[in-house]
Write a protein that holds these residues in place. Sequence first.
Motif, PDB file in Angstrom:
ATOM      1  N   GLN A   1       6.022  34.675   9.077  1.00 25.51           N
ATOM      2  CA  GLN A   1       6.456  34.460   7.409  1.00 25.51           C
ATOM      3  C   GLN A   1       7.342  33.247   7.477  1.00 25.51           C
ATOM      4  OE1 GLN A   1       5.316  36.148   4.634  1.00 25.51           O
ATOM      5  NE2 GLN A   1       6.183  34.102   3.814  1.00 25.51           N
ATOM      6  N   ILE A   2       6.890  32.060   6.721  1.00 21.64           N
ATOM      7  CA  ILE A   2       7.663  31.040   6.449  1.00 21.64           C
ATOM      8  C   ILE A   2       7.958  31.130   4.770  1.00 21.64           C
ATOM      9  CG2 ILE A   2       7.949  28.482   6.533  1.00 21.64           C
ATOM     10  CD1 ILE A   2       7.542  30.062   9.476  1.00 21.64           C
ATOM     11  N   THR A   3       9.269  30.945   4.613  1.00 24.30           N
ATOM     12  CA  THR A   3       9.701  30.965   3.004  1.00 24.30           C
ATOM     13  C   THR A   3      10.182  29.661   2.805  1.00 24.30           C
ATOM     14  OG1 THR A   3      10.024  33.533   3.365  1.00 24.30           O
ATOM     15  CG2 THR A   3      11.094  32.259   1.757  1.00 24.30           C
TER      16      THR A   3
ATOM     17  N   TYR B   1       0.730  -1.158  -0.066  1.00 27.34           N
ATOM     18  CA  TYR B   1      -0.107   0.059   0.001  1.00 27.34           C
ATOM     19  C   TYR B   1       0.893   1.173   0.083  1.00 27.34           C
ATOM     20  CZ  TYR B   1      -4.182  -2.729   1.396  1.00 27.34           C
ATOM     21  OH  TYR B   1      -5.125  -3.914   1.232  1.00 27.34           O
ATOM     22  N   PRO B   2       0.825   2.163  -0.918  1.00 26.30           N
ATOM     23  CA  PRO B   2       1.477   3.317  -0.917  1.00 26.30           C
ATOM     24  C   PRO B   2       0.438   4.493   0.021  1.00 26.30           C
ATOM     25  CG  PRO B   2       0.239   3.187  -3.217  1.00 26.30           C
ATOM     26  CD  PRO B   2       0.322   1.807  -2.411  1.00 26.30           C
ATOM     27  N   LEU B   3       0.945   5.101   0.727  1.00 24.16           N
ATOM     28  CA  LEU B   3       0.307   6.030   1.668  1.00 24.16           C
ATOM     29  C   LEU B   3       0.675   7.499   1.466  1.00 24.16           C
ATOM     30  CD1 LEU B   3       0.943   4.030   5.047  1.00 24.16           C
ATOM     31  CD2 LEU B   3      -1.106   3.977   3.389  1.00 24.16           C
ATOM     32  N   TYR B   4      -0.326   8.193   1.180  1.00 18.94           N
ATOM     33  CA  TYR B   4      -0.119   9.685   0.946  1.00 18.94           C
ATOM     34  C   TYR B   4      -1.111  10.460   1.991  1.00 18.94           C
ATOM     35  CZ  TYR B   4       1.473   7.641  -3.701  1.00 18.94           C
ATOM     36  OH  TYR B   4       2.263   7.192  -4.680  1.00 18.94           O
ATOM     37  N   GLY B   5      -0.962  11.682   2.228  1.00 21.57           N
ATOM     38  CA  GLY B   5      -1.970  12.483   2.719  1.00 21.57           C
ATOM     39  C   GLY B   5      -2.969  13.013   1.745  1.00 21.57           C
ATOM     40  N   PRO B   6      -3.739  13.945   1.913  1.00 24.17           N
ATOM     41  CA  PRO B   6      -4.848  14.338   0.867  1.00 24.17           C
ATOM     42  C   PRO B   6      -4.709  15.125  -0.052  1.00 24.17           C
ATOM     43  CG  PRO B   6      -5.005  15.700   3.080  1.00 24.17           C
ATOM     44  CD  PRO B   6      -3.911  14.639   3.186  1.00 24.17           C
ATOM     45  N   THR B   7      -3.577  16.027  -0.018  1.00 30.01           N
ATOM     46  CA  THR B   7      -3.662  16.857  -1.144  1.00 30.01           C
ATOM     47  C   THR B   7      -1.864  16.816  -1.495  1.00 30.01           C
ATOM     48  OG1 THR B   7      -5.409  18.171  -0.437  1.00 30.01           O
ATOM     49  CG2 THR B   7      -4.067  19.326  -1.864  1.00 30.01           C
ATOM     50  N   GLU B   8      -1.684  17.068  -2.901  1.00 35.41           N
ATOM     51  CA  GLU B   8      -0.302  17.507  -3.094  1.00 35.41           C
ATOM     52  C   GLU B   8      -0.152  18.609  -3.468  1.00 35.41           C
ATOM     53  OE1 GLU B   8       1.352  14.266  -6.484  1.00 35.41           O
ATOM     54  OE2 GLU B   8      -0.487  15.037  -7.307  1.00 35.41           O
ATOM     55  N   LEU B   9       1.112  19.140  -2.804  1.00 34.85           N
ATOM     56  CA  LEU B   9       1.560  20.523  -2.537  1.00 34.85           C
ATOM     57  C   LEU B   9       3.095  20.764  -3.107  1.00 34.85           C
ATOM     58  CD1 LEU B   9       0.027  21.044   0.922  1.00 34.85           C
ATOM     59  CD2 LEU B   9      -1.147  22.164  -1.195  1.00 34.85           C
ATOM     60  N   ASP B  10       3.552  21.821  -3.412  1.00 31.24           N
ATOM     61  CA  ASP B  10       4.706  22.076  -3.528  1.00 31.24           C
ATOM     62  C   ASP B  10       5.148  22.838  -2.178  1.00 31.24           C
ATOM     63  OD1 ASP B  10       4.443  24.730  -3.897  1.00 31.24           O
ATOM     64  OD2 ASP B  10       4.309  24.486  -6.013  1.00 31.24           O
ATOM     65  N   HIS B  11       6.650  23.227  -1.974  1.00 29.72           N
ATOM     66  CA  HIS B  11       7.021  23.737  -0.765  1.00 29.72           C
ATOM     67  C   HIS B  11       6.691  25.123  -0.697  1.00 29.72           C
ATOM     68  CE1 HIS B  11       8.657  19.619  -0.080  1.00 29.72           C
ATOM     69  NE2 HIS B  11       8.909  19.705   1.144  1.00 29.72           N
ATOM     70  N   TYR B  12       6.526  25.672  -1.824  1.00 26.75           N
ATOM     71  CA  TYR B  12       5.972  26.869  -1.551  1.00 26.75           C
ATOM     72  C   TYR B  12       4.623  27.128  -1.270  1.00 26.75           C
ATOM     73  CZ  TYR B  12       9.765  28.061  -5.072  1.00 26.75           C
ATOM     74  OH  TYR B  12      10.991  28.316  -5.686  1.00 26.75           O
ATOM     75  N   GLN B  13       3.780  26.171  -1.467  1.00 27.60           N
ATOM     76  CA  GLN B  13       2.342  25.955  -0.698  1.00 27.60           C
ATOM     77  C   GLN B  13       2.326  25.819   0.547  1.00 27.60           C
ATOM     78  OE1 GLN B  13       1.302  23.544  -4.335  1.00 27.60           O
ATOM     79  NE2 GLN B  13      -0.299  24.982  -4.675  1.00 27.60           N
ATOM     80  N   MET B  14       3.252  24.776   0.768  1.00 29.83           N
ATOM     81  CA  MET B  14       3.369  24.235   2.111  1.00 29.83           C
ATOM     82  C   MET B  14       4.092  25.334   3.074  1.00 29.83           C
ATOM     83  SD  MET B  14       5.042  20.502   2.085  1.00 29.83           S
ATOM     84  CE  MET B  14       4.843  19.571   0.366  1.00 29.83           C
ATOM     85  N   ALA B  15       4.991  26.362   2.691  1.00 32.04           N
ATOM     86  CA  ALA B  15       5.327  27.267   3.345  1.00 32.04           C
ATOM     87  C   ALA B  15       3.966  28.475   3.827  1.00 32.04           C
ATOM     88  CB  ALA B  15       6.459  27.997   2.891  1.00 32.04           C
ATOM     89  N   GLU B  16       3.543  28.628   2.806  1.00 31.85           N
ATOM     90  CA  GLU B  16       2.249  29.802   2.760  1.00 31.85           C
ATOM     91  C   GLU B  16       1.280  29.104   3.832  1.00 31.85           C
ATOM     92  OE1 GLU B  16      -0.062  32.774   2.717  1.00 31.85           O
ATOM     93  OE2 GLU B  16       1.843  32.469   1.938  1.00 31.85           O
ATOM     94  N   ILE B  17       1.017  27.811   3.839  1.00 25.56           N
ATOM     95  CA  ILE B  17       0.135  27.274   4.659  1.00 25.56           C
ATOM     96  C   ILE B  17       0.482  27.311   6.100  1.00 25.56           C
ATOM     97  CG2 ILE B  17      -0.772  25.016   5.897  1.00 25.56           C
ATOM     98  CD1 ILE B  17      -1.036  24.327   2.610  1.00 25.56           C
ATOM     99  N   MET B  18       2.149  26.935   6.109  1.00 24.84           N
ATOM    100  CA  MET B  18       2.659  27.405   7.497  1.00 24.84           C
ATOM    101  C   MET B  18       2.621  28.890   8.019  1.00 24.84           C
ATOM    102  SD  MET B  18       5.974  24.856   6.973  1.00 24.84           S
ATOM    103  CE  MET B  18       6.668  25.123   8.528  1.00 24.84           C
ATOM    104  N   THR B  19       2.727  29.841   7.071  1.00 25.30           N
ATOM    105  CA  THR B  19       2.809  31.133   7.503  1.00 25.30           C
ATOM    106  C   THR B  19       1.246  31.436   7.928  1.00 25.30           C
ATOM    107  OG1 THR B  19       4.181  31.645   5.648  1.00 25.30           O
ATOM    108  CG2 THR B  19       2.646  33.360   6.423  1.00 25.30           C
ATOM    109  N   GLN B  20       0.234  31.089   7.500  1.00 27.45           N
ATOM    110  CA  GLN B  20      -1.226  31.127   7.774  1.00 27.45           C
ATOM    111  C   GLN B  20      -1.459  30.556   9.317  1.00 27.45           C
ATOM    112  OE1 GLN B  20      -3.322  33.212   6.477  1.00 27.45           O
ATOM    113  NE2 GLN B  20      -1.703  33.782   4.806  1.00 27.45           N
ATOM    114  N   ALA B  21      -1.067  29.210   9.470  1.00 25.32           N
ATOM    115  CA  ALA B  21      -1.008  28.637  10.683  1.00 25.32           C
ATOM    116  C   ALA B  21      -0.135  29.045  11.887  1.00 25.32           C
ATOM    117  CB  ALA B  21      -0.754  27.281  10.508  1.00 25.32           C
ATOM    118  N   LEU B  22       1.013  29.427  11.618  1.00 28.52           N
ATOM    119  CA  LEU B  22       1.934  29.770  12.677  1.00 28.52           C
ATOM    120  C   LEU B  22       1.799  31.465  12.854  1.00 28.52           C
ATOM    121  CD1 LEU B  22       5.027  27.390  11.919  1.00 28.52           C
ATOM    122  CD2 LEU B  22       3.056  27.345  13.633  1.00 28.52           C
ATOM    123  N   GLY B  23       1.230  32.342  12.111  1.00 23.93           N
ATOM    124  CA  GLY B  23       1.055  33.829  12.347  1.00 23.93           C
ATOM    125  C   GLY B  23       2.570  34.328  12.074  1.00 23.93           C
TER     126      GLY B  23
END
Length: 291
Positions: free
Chosen positions: A217-219, A193-215
């Motif tokens: 700037q994450i780059t 079984y290959p295991l994945y999370g729900p959504t494919e993201l690049d690390h630019y998108q992940m950094a933006e999500i972290m920025t929003q969650a942590l309050g």
Amino acid sequence: MTSLFLITGATGKTGAGAATTLLEHGHRVRTLVHRTDERSDRLAVAGAEIVVGDMLDLDAVVQVTTGVDGVYFAYPIRPGLMEASAIMLQAAEENRVGALVNMSQISARRDAVSNSARQHWIAERMLDHFSGAVTHIRPTFFAEWLLTFWDPKSGELRLPFAKAHHAPIAGEDQGRVIAALLEDPQRHAGMTYPLYGPTELDHYQMAEIMTQALGRQITYVPIEIDEFRSQLERRGMGVHQIQHLTNVAVDYRNGIFAGTSDVVRTLTGRDPLTVAAFVERNKQYFDEPAN
């Protein structure tokens, strides 16, 4: 029906989740750990039996698998995987263990340049000879990578992944999958079984999500493989681990870690955590880089 399961790597991200889930379901859990610490103490409080031992010690592994119905086998990225796999196979056969769930990796394949990834593929083929039910899981990169490689001082994620993408999967989601496989092994015998999370993201998108969650700037700063190698060396990683991580970085750029599936929901009845949910749930750990 209550069963006894052995969880190796029980203080790690996936093993702890599997042990906790199985205990919550009313099973008995025995854990094999390299040493005791606060993580094993938490499992002991939850009801797990803690055994300190070495997966490269045949006698120790035979002893810890005695009376066990199923085993979760996870070996870290360090030398010894082939020997540990052979020892676990021998011990499981001697003790007539009913099921093995084997932690492999998404990059495991015969022609992998990473020594670890190629060895995982060979270990899968070895464990396929087990007379009981064997199931392999192959996760993409863990969501916990964001904890490991985030620099809290600069707010940067310096990684050699260019603009490629994957669907990060949290260790706790994998733990629930492992528990489900151990509880119903015959249904999943012979499966990979290959295991994945729900959504494919690049690390630019992940950094933006972290920025929003942590309050703050994450780059994401894409770097080259040589800089990544130097970064790993400064962290004190061994030659085997560095050889693996630098080569799977190339695999990542080539799309080996990409993809999604419904395996987590199908096996556990719950969707895997999104990156936003993972960061929100683990805010306290973003104060310092993970070890």
